[in-house]
Motif scaffolding. Structure first.
Motif, PDB file in Angstrom:
ATOM      1  N   SER A  76       0.843  -1.195   0.000  1.00 49.93           N
ATOM      2  CA  SER A  76       0.000   0.000   0.000  1.00 49.93           C
ATOM      3  C   SER A  76       0.872   1.237   0.000  1.00 49.93           C
ATOM      4  CB  SER A  76      -0.882   0.030   1.249  1.00 49.93           C
ATOM      5  OG  SER A  76      -1.650  -1.129   1.370  1.00 49.93           O
ATOM      6  N   ARG A 139      -3.653   3.680  -0.054  1.00 49.53           N
ATOM      7  CA  ARG A 139      -4.183   2.994  -1.243  1.00 49.53           C
ATOM      8  C   ARG A 139      -3.418   1.704  -1.482  1.00 49.53           C
ATOM      9  NH1 ARG A 139      -2.957   3.448  -6.829  1.00 49.53           N
ATOM     10  NH2 ARG A 139      -1.492   5.100  -6.367  1.00 49.53           N
ATOM     11  N   ASP A 140      -4.144   0.588  -1.561  1.00 48.54           N
ATOM     12  CA  ASP A 140      -3.523  -0.695  -1.893  1.00 48.54           C
ATOM     13  C   ASP A 140      -3.109  -0.682  -3.357  1.00 48.54           C
ATOM     14  OD1 ASP A 140      -4.094  -1.509   0.676  1.00 48.54           O
ATOM     15  OD2 ASP A 140      -5.794  -2.778   0.110  1.00 48.54           O
TER      16      ASP A 140
END
Length: 157
Positions: A76, A139-140
């Motif tokens: 991430s 955010r992955d």
């Protein structure tokens, strides 16, 4: 229903893409990033863009399927915007092999929306980011993978 049909149990949660603009948002983001590990070489501050970023190997705390499969991690990006200054303590930034573990992300408010984002690390390390305004994103960026330890992080009681 044939044996090849999708089942509810096979479903995966969607990759995370979360923003934080206030302390309540940040507490959720911090809980999801807790126990993420990353090499010191995966920290980046772009002063001209006023952006600080970490590429984390995040434990998937939100994974409700752990009883069906082994614990998972996912890579991430944790991005902090509006960064004016970066300071660190307890980190040898010249040791690219150094692995750091993120314990929490908090905000110390200043005047008129300014303040400091504090990334607290295991082993008394910390990164302090002076920010003009609170704005973070988690955010992955990869698919989940089996955690190398095959265990859920444990902080003891």
């Amino acid at each position: 229903m044939s044996e090849n049909d999708a089942r509810f149990e096979d479903g995966r949660e969607a990759p995370l893409d979360l923003g934080a603009w206030d302390p309540d948002d940040l507490s959720v983001l911090s809980a999801l990033a807790q126990d993420a590990v990353f090499p010191a070489s995966e920290m980046s501050w772009r002063a001209g863009e006023r952006r600080f970023a970490l590429l984390l190997n995040r434990f998937r705390w939100e994974d409700r399927g752990r009883e069906r499969h082994e614990p998972e991690r996912v890579q991430s990006l944790l991005v902090v915007e509006n960064v004016l200054r970066v300071a660190s303590q307890g980190i040898d930034r010249h040791d690219g092999d150094l692995i750091l573990s993120l314990l929490s992300v908090t905000f110390e408010p200043g005047e008129d929306g300014t303040g400091h984002v504090l990334l607290t690390l295991a082993g008394d390390g910390a990164i302090r980011l002076a920010v003009e305004a609170l704005e973070l994103r988690l955010r992955d960026v990869t698919r989940p993978y089996v955690a190398p330890s095959r265990k859920v992080p444990d902080h003891g009681a």
